[in-house]
Design a protein around this motif. Structure first.
Motif, PDB file in Angstrom:
ATOM      1  N   ARG A   1      -5.001 -13.276   5.656  1.00  0.00           N
ATOM      2  CA  ARG A   1      -4.094 -13.075   4.130  1.00  0.00           C
ATOM      3  C   ARG A   1      -3.634 -13.746   2.779  1.00  0.00           C
ATOM      4  NH1 ARG A   1      -0.881  -7.920   8.343  1.00  0.00           N
ATOM      5  NH2 ARG A   1      -2.729  -7.482   8.378  1.00  0.00           N
TER       6      ARG A   1
ATOM      7  N   GLU B   1      -4.349   4.938  11.885  1.00  0.00           N
ATOM      8  CA  GLU B   1      -3.444   4.446  12.528  1.00  0.00           C
ATOM      9  C   GLU B   1      -2.468   5.958  13.352  1.00  0.00           C
ATOM     10  OE1 GLU B   1      -0.580   1.923  11.943  1.00  0.00           O
ATOM     11  OE2 GLU B   1      -1.623   0.206  13.109  1.00  0.00           O
TER      12      GLU B   1
ATOM     13  N   MET C   1      -9.846  -5.524   1.407  1.00  0.00           N
ATOM     14  CA  MET C   1      -8.412  -3.853   0.800  1.00  0.00           C
ATOM     15  C   MET C   1      -9.560  -2.790   2.276  1.00  0.00           C
ATOM     16  SD  MET C   1      -7.174  -4.978  -2.948  1.00  0.00           S
ATOM     17  CE  MET C   1      -5.938  -4.463  -1.963  1.00  0.00           C
ATOM     18  N   LEU C   2     -10.532  -2.343   1.302  1.00  0.00           N
ATOM     19  CA  LEU C   2     -11.092  -1.861   1.991  1.00  0.00           C
ATOM     20  C   LEU C   2     -10.730  -1.161   3.980  1.00  0.00           C
ATOM     21  CD1 LEU C   2     -14.024  -1.558   0.245  1.00  0.00           C
ATOM     22  CD2 LEU C   2     -13.055   0.581   0.867  1.00  0.00           C
TER      23      LEU C   2
ATOM     24  N   ALA D   1      -8.607  -2.810   5.357  1.00  0.00           N
ATOM     25  CA  ALA D   1      -7.071  -2.266   6.215  1.00  0.00           C
ATOM     26  C   ALA D   1      -7.037  -1.509   5.531  1.00  0.00           C
ATOM     27  CB  ALA D   1      -6.084  -3.639   4.886  1.00  0.00           C
ATOM     28  N   SER D   2      -7.653  -0.937   5.056  1.00  0.00           N
ATOM     29  CA  SER D   2      -6.505   0.730   4.227  1.00  0.00           C
ATOM     30  C   SER D   2      -7.507   1.679   5.425  1.00  0.00           C
ATOM     31  CB  SER D   2      -7.500   1.141   2.842  1.00  0.00           C
ATOM     32  OG  SER D   2      -6.935   1.980   2.233  1.00  0.00           O
ATOM     33  N   GLN D   3      -8.684   1.055   6.257  1.00  0.00           N
ATOM     34  CA  GLN D   3      -9.147   1.710   6.893  1.00  0.00           C
ATOM     35  C   GLN D   3      -8.647   2.295   8.243  1.00  0.00           C
ATOM     36  OE1 GLN D   3     -12.878   0.801   6.406  1.00  0.00           O
ATOM     37  NE2 GLN D   3     -13.681   2.542   6.107  1.00  0.00           N
ATOM     38  N   ALA D   4      -7.806   0.453   8.132  1.00  0.00           N
ATOM     39  CA  ALA D   4      -7.065   0.269   9.508  1.00  0.00           C
ATOM     40  C   ALA D   4      -5.994   1.099   9.424  1.00  0.00           C
ATOM     41  CB  ALA D   4      -6.496  -0.854  10.588  1.00  0.00           C
ATOM     42  N   ILE D   5      -4.806   1.303   8.390  1.00  0.00           N
ATOM     43  CA  ILE D   5      -3.752   2.275   8.351  1.00  0.00           C
ATOM     44  C   ILE D   5      -4.287   3.886   8.311  1.00  0.00           C
ATOM     45  CG2 ILE D   5      -2.539   2.423   6.327  1.00  0.00           C
ATOM     46  CD1 ILE D   5      -2.400  -0.521   5.314  1.00  0.00           C
ATOM     47  N   ALA D   6      -5.028   4.181   7.797  1.00  0.00           N
ATOM     48  CA  ALA D   6      -5.556   5.714   7.774  1.00  0.00           C
ATOM     49  C   ALA D   6      -5.820   6.224   9.066  1.00  0.00           C
ATOM     50  CB  ALA D   6      -6.584   5.466   7.002  1.00  0.00           C
TER      51      ALA D   6
ATOM     52  N   MET E   1       8.557 -11.091   8.540  1.00  0.00           N
ATOM     53  CA  MET E   1       6.616  -9.790   8.699  1.00  0.00           C
ATOM     54  C   MET E   1       6.399 -11.279   8.447  1.00  0.00           C
ATOM     55  SD  MET E   1       5.078  -7.984   5.743  1.00  0.00           S
ATOM     56  CE  MET E   1       6.092  -8.913   4.436  1.00  0.00           C
TER      57      MET E   1
ATOM     58  N   PRO F   1      -6.858  -2.125  -5.749  1.00  0.00           N
ATOM     59  CA  PRO F   1      -8.373  -2.050  -5.536  1.00  0.00           C
ATOM     60  C   PRO F   1      -9.771  -1.630  -6.497  1.00  0.00           C
ATOM     61  CG  PRO F   1      -6.610  -0.750  -3.952  1.00  0.00           C
ATOM     62  CD  PRO F   1      -6.031  -1.249  -4.703  1.00  0.00           C
TER      63      PRO F   1
END
Lengths: 160, 237
Positions: A7, A160, A150-151, A153-158, A1, A76
């Motif tokens: 990060r 996808e 974190m926000l 990163a969270s949005q980027a995951i969401a 990874m 968060p």
């Protein structure tokens, strides 16, 4: 990874923030009466019961947030709470600084480091509300920065 | 999911199943996805409430169990509301002449105190609670609480007089004028991390020229740890 340096830095900052919160919490829990005295010294326009409640509860909020940040659990939420807490401290120390109150911030127990005997001048400076105001501002910024990361990163995951 | 996980996601994902997040957001271990769609989600609010609620429960429980805890509900109108009952203290009350103008001599040798005064005239010596307790019990010393009045009201050493560090000079003068000049004044504040008592002790010596002054290094915390953690015992004869 592949973990980017950014990060990595976030992880280090989160760990440091957690450790700092634990130190602050343990310092206050070791002597709640002194912490209450520090709160009284801010001369906040609040009833005594509210200040006493704050002296009882705040160290535990710090302790739990510190543990959560170190454990990486509910991060968060812990960061949001820490950001709010630091902003509260910024307001309290800021008003004390603006009013010229010569008080100890009551934030950390510097005896753990053995500083009071070796460097009393440094201790007085570190416990001053001016220094505490700047430090709290910095910590609020760090917590806000981590939360924003974190926000995103969270949005980027969401997305996808 | 090809997206590399955040460090916090990886940690949590191993040990704990993903909590239910916002219905519109994919589940993300650790609650990271809870922010999807803008502001705080219900999940985050619940977590906040849980942390604050747990802090309240732990705080009040710990405070109730701790001998050095804060007396919740104490106000300026209820002086001496120390958390543990003051009756548990085995130290006898201060002599009646403490705040009286008709002052008999304390039961001690004035010459001895006078010689002590010369030793501490510029730099008051520190004292620990056991010695301070013995001096007060013998009527040779009076305790002065230099913390803010509100803190004094929330709990103090029995028999101590409140004289906050920021009191006007006339308060110090009035207080000292009510004491026999060979009576030792012992200042105390919160704990070893508090320097108020040393500062006031210096002022008492150098500004108000009181001959015998000391300061209790451990402060109120030392008293609490020594007296309020012990089981109540009847006063020794």
């Amino acid at each position: 990874m592949n973990i980017s340096p950014r990060r990595n830095m976030s992880g280090v900052l989160r760990g440091l923030l957690g450790l700092l919160l634990l130190w602050a919490a343990v310092s206050k829990l070791a002597n709640p009466t002194e912490f209450l005295g520090s709160i009284y010294a801010y001369e906040l326009p609040l009833p005594p019961a509210a200040l006493q409640g704050a002296a009882i509860i705040l160290p535990w909020v710090e302790l739990l947030c510190g543990l959560l940040l170190l454990a990486g659990f509910w991060t968060p939420t812990a960061l949001a709470l820490v950001t709010g807490l630091m902003m509260l401290f910024v307001a309290a120390t800021g008003q004390a600084w603006a009013r010229g109150l010569d008080i100890s911030c009551g934030c950390f127990n510097l005896e753990i480091l053995g500083l009071p005997n070796r460097l009393p001048g440094l201790v007085k400076f570190m416990e001053s509300v001016g220094f505490a105001f700047c430090r709290n501002l910095l910590l609020a910024g760090v917590a806000g920065y981590l939360l924003r990361g974190m926000l995103r990163a969270s949005q980027a995951i969401a997305e996808e | 999911m090809n997206q590399p996980r955040q460090p916090w996601q990886a940690k949590v994902g191993v040990s704990r199943p993903a909590p239910a997040i916002s219905p519109k957001a994919p589940a993300s271990p650790g609650g990271g996805g809870a922010f999807s769609g803008g502001g705080f989600s219900r999940q985050i609010m619940l977590q906040l409430l849980a942390i604050v609620g747990l802090s309240c429960a732990l705080g009040f429980t710990f405070n109730a169990a701790s001998p050095v805890g804060v007396h919740f509900g104490a106000t300026s109108a209820s002086p001496g509301a120390v958390k543990a009952e003051e009756e548990t203290l085995t130290m006898p009350a201060l002599p009646a002449y403490k705040n009286s103008n008709a002052l008999p001599s304390p039961p001690t040798a004035p010459g001895k105190l006078a010689s002590l005064a010369t030793n501490v005239s510029l730099h008051p010596a520190p004292v620990h609670w056991p010695e301070a307790k013995a001096l007060v019990a013998a009527g040779r010393a009076v305790l002065v609480d230099v913390r803010p009045k509100a803190l004094f009201d929330a709990g103090h050493i029995p028999g101590a007089t409140s004289l906050p560090e920021n009191s006007p000079p006339q308060d110090f003068t009035t207080f000292l004028s009510q004491q026999p000049t060979n009576l030792m004044v012992i200042a105390y504040c919160s704990s070893t991390s508090c320097s108020l008592s040393a500062r006031v002790a210096d002022r008492l010596v150098n500004e108000f020229h009181w001959p015998v002054v000391r300061y209790m290094t451990g402060g109120y915390l030392e008293y609490q740890q020594a007296e309020l953690t012990k089981p109540a015992t009847p006063p020794s004869p």
